[in-house]
Design a protein around this motif. Structure first.
Motif, PDB file in Angstrom:
ATOM      1  N   MET A   1       6.022   6.153  -8.487  1.00 11.68           N
ATOM      2  CA  MET A   1       7.389   6.002  -7.986  1.00 11.68           C
ATOM      3  C   MET A   1       7.424   4.911  -6.912  1.00 11.68           C
ATOM      4  N   ALA A   2       8.356   3.996  -7.006  1.00 10.61           N
ATOM      5  CA  ALA A   2       8.475   2.910  -6.038  1.00 10.61           C
ATOM      6  C   ALA A   2       9.047   3.433  -4.727  1.00 10.61           C
ATOM      7  N   ILE A   3       8.541   2.907  -3.607  1.00 10.49           N
ATOM      8  CA  ILE A   3       9.069   3.309  -2.302  1.00 10.49           C
ATOM      9  C   ILE A   3       9.940   2.211  -1.687  1.00 10.49           C
ATOM     10  N   ASP A   4       9.891   1.027  -2.300  1.00 13.31           N
ATOM     11  CA  ASP A   4      10.718  -0.081  -1.828  1.00 13.31           C
ATOM     12  C   ASP A   4      10.951  -1.044  -3.000  1.00 13.31           C
ATOM     13  N   ALA A   5      11.679  -2.100  -2.735  1.00 12.95           N
ATOM     14  CA  ALA A   5      12.020  -3.048  -3.809  1.00 12.95           C
ATOM     15  C   ALA A   5      10.984  -4.160  -3.959  1.00 12.95           C
ATOM     16  N   LEU A   6       9.906  -4.071  -3.189  1.00 11.53           N
ATOM     17  CA  LEU A   6       8.837  -5.069  -3.304  1.00 11.53           C
ATOM     18  C   LEU A   6       8.019  -4.816  -4.572  1.00 11.53           C
ATOM     19  N   PRO A   7       7.319  -5.832  -5.080  1.00 10.25           N
ATOM     20  CA  PRO A   7       6.506  -5.650  -6.287  1.00 10.25           C
ATOM     21  C   PRO A   7       5.379  -4.645  -6.041  1.00 10.25           C
ATOM     22  N   PRO A   8       4.833  -4.042  -7.107  1.00 10.05           N
ATOM     23  CA  PRO A   8       3.684  -3.139  -6.964  1.00 10.05           C
ATOM     24  C   PRO A   8       2.546  -3.836  -6.216  1.00 10.05           C
ATOM     25  N   LEU A  34       0.458   7.944  -2.043  1.00  9.11           N
ATOM     26  CA  LEU A  34      -0.604   8.420  -1.151  1.00  9.11           C
ATOM     27  C   LEU A  34      -0.441   7.823   0.252  1.00  9.11           C
ATOM     28  N   THR A  35      -0.125   6.533   0.320  1.00 10.55           N
ATOM     29  CA  THR A  35       0.074   5.946   1.651  1.00 10.55           C
ATOM     30  C   THR A  35       1.291   6.568   2.334  1.00 10.55           C
ATOM     31  N   SER A  36       2.279   6.975   1.570  1.00 11.85           N
ATOM     32  CA  SER A  36       3.432   7.666   2.152  1.00 11.85           C
ATOM     33  C   SER A  36       3.021   9.010   2.736  1.00 11.85           C
ATOM     34  N   LYS A  37       2.084   9.688   2.075  1.00 17.13           N
ATOM     35  CA  LYS A  37       1.575  10.970   2.583  1.00 17.13           C
ATOM     36  C   LYS A  37       0.846  10.776   3.905  1.00 17.13           C
ATOM     37  N   ILE A  38       0.077   9.683   3.997  1.00 12.15           N
ATOM     38  CA  ILE A  38      -0.618   9.370   5.253  1.00 12.15           C
ATOM     39  C   ILE A  38       0.400   9.083   6.352  1.00 12.15           C
ATOM     40  N   ALA A  39       1.431   8.309   6.009  1.00 14.11           N
ATOM     41  CA  ALA A  39       2.464   7.962   6.989  1.00 14.11           C
ATOM     42  C   ALA A  39       3.145   9.213   7.531  1.00 14.11           C
ATOM     43  N   ARG A  40       3.362  10.201   6.668  1.00 15.17           N
ATOM     44  CA  ARG A  40       4.053  11.427   7.081  1.00 15.17           C
ATOM     45  C   ARG A  40       3.174  12.390   7.859  1.00 15.17           C
ATOM     46  N   ALA A  41       1.861  12.159   7.840  1.00 10.01           N
ATOM     47  CA  ALA A  41       0.923  13.117   8.449  1.00 10.01           C
ATOM     48  C   ALA A  41       1.175  13.330   9.935  1.00 10.01           C
ATOM     49  N   ALA A  42       1.698  12.310  10.609  1.00  8.42           N
ATOM     50  CA  ALA A  42       1.917  12.407  12.050  1.00  8.42           C
ATOM     51  C   ALA A  42       3.314  12.906  12.405  1.00  8.42           C
ATOM     52  N   ALA A  63       4.613   1.838   3.454  1.00 10.10           N
ATOM     53  CA  ALA A  63       4.985   3.252   3.517  1.00 10.10           C
ATOM     54  C   ALA A  63       5.581   3.596   4.886  1.00 10.10           C
ATOM     55  N   LEU A  64       4.993   3.083   5.927  1.00  6.42           N
ATOM     56  CA  LEU A  64       5.494   3.343   7.288  1.00  6.42           C
ATOM     57  C   LEU A  64       6.917   2.805   7.448  1.00  6.42           C
ATOM     58  N   LEU A  65       7.141   1.609   6.960  1.00  6.74           N
ATOM     59  CA  LEU A  65       8.468   0.995   7.081  1.00  6.74           C
ATOM     60  C   LEU A  65       9.488   1.725   6.205  1.00  6.74           C
ATOM     61  N   ALA A  66       9.076   2.113   5.013  1.00  7.57           N
ATOM     62  CA  ALA A  66       9.978   2.828   4.109  1.00  7.57           C
ATOM     63  C   ALA A  66      10.339   4.212   4.651  1.00  7.57           C
ATOM     64  N   GLN A  67       9.443   4.778   5.501  1.00  3.92           N
ATOM     65  CA  GLN A  67       9.689   6.104   6.079  1.00  3.92           C
ATOM     66  C   GLN A  67      10.633   6.046   7.277  1.00  3.92           C
ATOM     67  N   GLY A  68      11.074   4.844   7.657  1.00  8.11           N
ATOM     68  CA  GLY A  68      12.052   4.730   8.735  1.00  8.11           C
ATOM     69  C   GLY A  68      11.487   4.376  10.096  1.00  8.11           C
TER      70      GLY A  68
END
Length: 280
Positions: A1-8, A34-42, A63-68
């Motif tokens: 699943m894409a988290i942003d509009a940037l290429p894979p 997976l990187t989104s999961k790491i970003a959410r860990a904190a 992932a950090l930027l996409a998480q806000g």
């Protein structure tokens, strides 16, 4: 699943001809879930400034930027990654600041000045991860400049950070982390998640600073733990002989026949304070 509009990410890396360098301790994470999961860990990232070390091609950064995240302050030593990170910066105007340089030479407190709250979230290069953690745990001003840390290490290092008395992995790093933070392993990341896959499992560790850790002189705590764990199989009366041996242990009310791995953090602090304030 894409988290942003940037290429894979794998496509981006291929386009730039980027490959992981073993000398830089690099292992790339392409799975943005997976990187989104790491970003959410904190915890929630809205309004938070994040310091990231070794972003590489930017998997965790995205992932950090996409998480806000309000802003990501990234330190990257590998100049080959800068063009890719610039593409991410252009996609998130004003929210990604990349500094080319060596994290071991960086002044993180100065980088974080005026940016509150700050968290450190990073897939740390294996070859400098422990050294960076020790530096962050021993900053002179506490509470520190960061609100929390979520860091990826080799599983063996992660176990040393969170170990308790009696554990095989319990040692100086666990005492230091336990003194100033609440540390726990959030989850493991298998080797096959990385490119190239390392030979070991990795773990994400979260560290929450204690607001008021016990008062102790860091230099004395380091002397006591170095001596005690330097001869960890010996009784403390022998391993601490050069620091006062049974006399020091009697002042700290600790049985001289115990071994280093049985002492909790509070007892090491008591020893360090007795060492730092000899009986007059």
């Amino acid at each position: 699943m894409a988290i942003d509009a940037l290429p894979p990410l794998r496509e981006v890396v291929d386009r730039h001809g980027l490959f992981a360098k073993k000398a830089l301790g690099q292992n790339f994470l392409f799975d943005l879930n997976l990187t989104s999961k790491i970003a959410r860990a904190a915890g929630p990232l809205d309004g938070v400034t994040v310091i990231e070390v070794g972003p590489g091609p930017g998997g965790l950064t995205r992932a950090l930027l996409a998480q806000g995240t309000k802003q990501v302050l990234a330190i990257e030593r590998d100049e080959r990654c800068l063009a890719i990170l610039q593409e991410v910066a252009e996609h998130y105007p004003g929210r990604l600041q990349v500094t080319e340089g060596d994290a071991l030479l960086s002044d993180f407190a100065a980088l974080a000045a005026g940016k509150d709250p700050v968290r450190i979230i990073a897939n740390l290069p294996y070859n400098i991860g422990t050294e960076l953690l020790v530096r962050w745990l021993t900053v002179p001003v506490w509470p520190p400049f960061f609100q929390s840390m979520a860091l990826m290490f080799q599983r063996e290092v992660a176990e040393r950070i969170v170990a308790k008395p009696g554990d095989d992995a319990y040692g100086r790093l666990a005492v230091l982390a336990g003194w100033r933070t609440e540390a726990r392993i959030a989850f493991d990341v298998p080797p096959q998640a990385f490119t190239p896959p390392p030979k070991v499992t990795s773990s994400v560790v979260t560290l929450q600073p204690r607001p008021s850790p016990a008062a102790v002189e860091l230099r004395m705590l380091e002397r006591v733990t170095q001596a005690a764990f330097g001869q960890r199989r010996k009784m403390l009366r022998q391993s601490l002989k050069a620091l006062g041996g049974e006399t020091l242990l009697a002042r700290a009310a600790i049985d001289p026949t115990r071994r280093a791995e049985t002492l909790d953090v509070a007892e090491f602090i008591r020893l360090a304070n007795c060492l730092g304030h000899p009986a007059g």
